[in-house]
Design an enzyme around this catalytic site. Structure first.
Site, PDB file in Angstrom:
ATOM      1  CE  LYS A 218      -3.120   2.931   0.738  1.00 56.24           C
ATOM      2  NZ  LYS A 218      -4.219   3.156  -0.351  1.00 56.24           N
ATOM      3  CB  CYS A 272      -3.644   8.643  -0.480  1.00 55.28           C
ATOM      4  SG  CYS A 272      -5.293   8.572   0.342  1.00 55.28           S
TER       5      CYS A 272
HETATM    6  N1  SAJ Z   1      -0.982  14.788  -9.406  1.00 53.05           N
HETATM    7  C1  SAJ Z   1      -0.232  15.347 -10.128  1.00 53.05           C
HETATM    8  N2  SAJ Z   1       0.276  14.730 -11.405  1.00 53.05           N
HETATM    9  C2  SAJ Z   1      -0.120  13.714 -11.679  1.00 53.05           C
HETATM   10  C3  SAJ Z   1      -1.084  12.913 -10.826  1.00 53.05           C
HETATM   11  C4  SAJ Z   1      -1.712  13.413  -9.952  1.00 53.05           C
HETATM   12  O1  SAJ Z   1       0.419  16.395  -9.839  1.00 53.05           O
HETATM   13  O2  SAJ Z   1       0.168  13.376 -12.873  1.00 53.05           O
HETATM   14  C5  SAJ Z   1      -1.767  15.297  -8.318  1.00 53.05           C
HETATM   15  C6  SAJ Z   1      -3.157  15.606  -8.132  1.00 53.05           C
HETATM   16  O3  SAJ Z   1      -3.317  16.863  -8.469  1.00 53.05           O
HETATM   17  C7  SAJ Z   1      -3.314  15.593  -6.553  1.00 53.05           C
HETATM   18  C8  SAJ Z   1      -2.356  14.324  -6.065  1.00 53.05           C
HETATM   19  O4  SAJ Z   1      -1.432  14.052  -7.252  1.00 53.05           O
HETATM   20  O5  SAJ Z   1      -3.121  16.727  -5.987  1.00 53.05           O
HETATM   21  C9  SAJ Z   1      -2.949  13.187  -5.665  1.00 53.05           C
HETATM   22  O6  SAJ Z   1      -3.905  12.661  -6.706  1.00 53.05           O
HETATM   23  P1  SAJ Z   1      -3.942  11.237  -7.371  1.00 53.05           P
HETATM   24  O7  SAJ Z   1      -5.247  11.238  -8.179  1.00 53.05           O
HETATM   25  O8  SAJ Z   1      -2.751  10.731  -7.769  1.00 53.05           O
HETATM   26  O9  SAJ Z   1      -4.327  10.346  -6.104  1.00 53.05           O
HETATM   27  P2  SAJ Z   1      -5.533  10.222  -4.964  1.00 53.05           P
HETATM   28  O10 SAJ Z   1      -5.044  10.800  -3.570  1.00 53.05           O
HETATM   29  O11 SAJ Z   1      -6.866  10.969  -5.307  1.00 53.05           O
HETATM   30  O12 SAJ Z   1      -5.721   8.627  -4.637  1.00 53.05           O
HETATM   31  C10 SAJ Z   1      -4.555   7.826  -4.430  1.00 53.05           C
HETATM   32  C11 SAJ Z   1      -4.713   6.668  -5.523  1.00 53.05           C
HETATM   33  N3  SAJ Z   1      -3.389   5.882  -5.495  1.00 53.05           N
HETATM   34  C12 SAJ Z   1      -2.634   5.789  -6.578  1.00 53.05           C
HETATM   35  O13 SAJ Z   1      -3.142   6.100  -7.770  1.00 53.05           O
HETATM   36  C13 SAJ Z   1      -1.235   4.896  -6.334  1.00 53.05           C
HETATM   37  C14 SAJ Z   1      -5.613   5.600  -4.845  1.00 53.05           C
HETATM   38  O14 SAJ Z   1      -5.736   4.426  -5.814  1.00 53.05           O
HETATM   39  C15 SAJ Z   1      -5.572   5.314  -3.488  1.00 53.05           C
HETATM   40  O15 SAJ Z   1      -6.633   4.267  -3.188  1.00 53.05           O
HETATM   41  C16 SAJ Z   1      -5.521   6.460  -2.737  1.00 53.05           C
HETATM   42  O16 SAJ Z   1      -4.547   7.380  -3.286  1.00 53.05           O
HETATM   43  C17 SAJ Z   1      -5.397   6.094  -1.294  1.00 53.05           C
HETATM   44  O17 SAJ Z   1      -6.591   6.177  -0.410  1.00 53.05           O
HETATM   45  O18 SAJ Z   1      -4.303   5.710  -0.907  1.00 53.05           O
END
Ligand code: SAJ
Length: 431
Positions: A218, A272
């Site tokens: 995780k 997360c």
């Molecule tokens: N972000 C970027 N650039 C990118 C992708 C995302 O700057 O290319 C930023 C987003 O804008 C945001 C942050 O990262 O601020 C997080 O967003 P996210 O869409 O990457 O993730 P979360 O926090 O919504 O959900 C994540 C997911 N984990 C992964 O993709 C590995 C989800 O599957 C998990 O269940 C969740 O964390 C969790 O509960 O741990």
């Protein structure tokens, strides 16, 4: 083995949908939470969190008599613990945050009172490596009459496992069913028992490993994403210095069949990705150099954006010598932590806007199409306005979130405005 009664301890963003899911399969579910308001709301057939499709599912479960909530654990055949694992307050800016396992400890102590031979206890909360063994030790301390895997292996009275959730907010109901699950039993019997429980509703594969590996899986998933985003954020700062469009650069590099760079932004938000790497760093600070640096790179990005706005302001004032900062209007586009959602918690966009309000511009406008009111922390001196109003009279426009509404803005309306585009959707990006 048959698990007819399932108890879910911690009825938040993960626990409540999980409880409702078991109940939808006509298991008897006892939900436990220390929050009396949450318990009363659930027993009235309503939800206290925002998650699509959950309201209907929960109402059906409660009305059908399959799910009830309580503040004190009752006997069950399997217990799933989904309580928060926050971090303790840090002493100073440079110290590494330490996880606070007190919620797991009190959940374990409460559950221990009603445990009986043959029961299964699964930890689902995102946790540092070793937390499941620690939870089992806390249970054993309370119940000297029962045996546990750490001392009795496959012959233990109680089965213990770590099974992380990986669902994405907004799609929890679907992902709970479809996603594969990692099943980390303390022994093989613990894993097999956990599979039986999850197979009640999981259609994805249930893949077995040990508890420590499951805990690390995780943390690895979210740290991997954090490190990848840090690479993109670092590239954006390098490219800015070298006068290269980072968005074009990434698109071109990604044409390579084995390169897949993520997108830069104003920083990393949510509950997360920006948090979970600390569970690894705090456990192995000397070894987690890349993961730690990635965290620092991503945490620094909002400051860099703020410096960009200050620079833009200085340029504007030097070109308009009859004006002062009190004549300048700045508009921040987006407050949420990622596109097309209304969730403002741990949002770099929100923090940047808050910091910009301290600069005392003539006007600071915020555009966030997914909310109807500004949060209290932003009410001082910031106006929530429409896209049209912001475009009408701003001198500097700061794009912080790539919401769909901002992608369709006619670039002609931004012609005479200074643009700071952290997501590269307006004419490339930062200029
Ligand atoms: N972000 C970027 N650039 C990118 C992708 C995302 O700057 O290319 C930023 C987003 O804008 C945001 C942050 O990262 O601020 C997080 O967003 P996210 O869409 O990457 O993730 P979360 O926090 O919504 O959900 C994540 C997911 N984990 C992964 O993709 C590995 C989800 O599957 C998990 O269940 C969740 O964390 C969790 O509960 O741990």
């Amino acid at each position: 083995m048959s698990f007819n009664t399932i108890s879910v301890v911690g009825l938040g963003y993960i626990g409540l949908p999980t409880a409702a899911m078991f109940a939808s399969k006509e298991k008897k579910v006892i939900g436990v939470d220390v929050n009396q308001y949450a318990v009363d709301t659930i027993n009235a057939g309503r939800i206290h969190i925002v998650e699509p499709e959950l309201d209907v599912m929960l109402k059906k479960a409660v009305d059908g008599g399959f799910l009830k909530a309580t503040t004190t654990p009752e006997p069950a055949d399997a217990f799933l613990i989904a309580v928060p694992t926050p971090f303790l307050p840090i002493k100073d800016q440079d110290s590494i945050p330490e996880p606070d396992l007190s919620y797991i400890k009190s959940a374990a102590k409460a559950v221990a009172k009603v445990l009986k031979k043959g029961d299964l206890v699964i930890l689902e909360s995102t946790s540092p490596v070793g937390a499941t063994e620690q939870m089992s030790a806390w249970l054993a301390e309370e119940r000297l009459d029962l045996s546990f895997p750490q001392t009795h292996g496959e012959d233990s009275d109680i089965r213990i496992a770590y099974c992380p959730e990986r669902v994405i907010p907004g799609h929890v109901v679907r992902e709970l069913v479809e996603n594969d699950r990692v099943i980390g039993g303390m022994t093989n019997k613990c894993s097999q028992a956990s599979i039986e429980v999850y197979k009640t509703f999981v259609e994805g594969d249930c893949v077995v490993t040990n508890a420590r590996t499951a805990e690390m899986v995780k943390l690895t998933e979210n740290s991997s994403r954090d490190v990848s985003i840090a690479f993109a954020n670092e590239l954006s700062i390098i490219c800015d210095k070298l006068d290269i469009d980072v968005w074009e650069l990434i698109n071109l590099a990604n044409l390579h069949p084995r390169v897949n760079i993520l997108q830069p932004g104003p920083g990393v938000g949510g509950h997360c990705i920006a948090v979970d790497p600390w569970f690894i760093i705090s456990k192995t600070p000397d070894e987690s150099r890349l993961i730690h640096t990635a965290r620092q790179v991503n945490d620094h990005k909002p400051n860099w954006v703020i410096e960009k706005v200050k620079l833009a302001l200085a340029n504007f004032l030097s070109k308009n010598q009859n004006k002062t900062i009190k004549d300048v209007t700045v508009a921040c586009f987006g407050l949420a932590f990622k596109p097309n959602i209304d969730d403002l918690r741990e949002s770099p966009a929100l923090n940047i806007t808050k910091e910009l309000s301290k600069l005392n511009f003539g006007k600071l406008l915020a555009v966030e199409p997914n909310i109807i009111e500004l949060p209290k922390s932003l009410k001082n001196g910031i106006e929530l306005v429409s896209v049209k109003t912001a475009l009408g009279g701003s001198d500097i426009c700061v794009l912080l979130v790539d919401h769909a509404e901002f992608k369709s803005i006619d670039m002609a309306t931004l012609e005479n405005v200074i643009i700071i585009d952290t997501k590269g959707i307006w004419n490339g990006g930062l200029k």
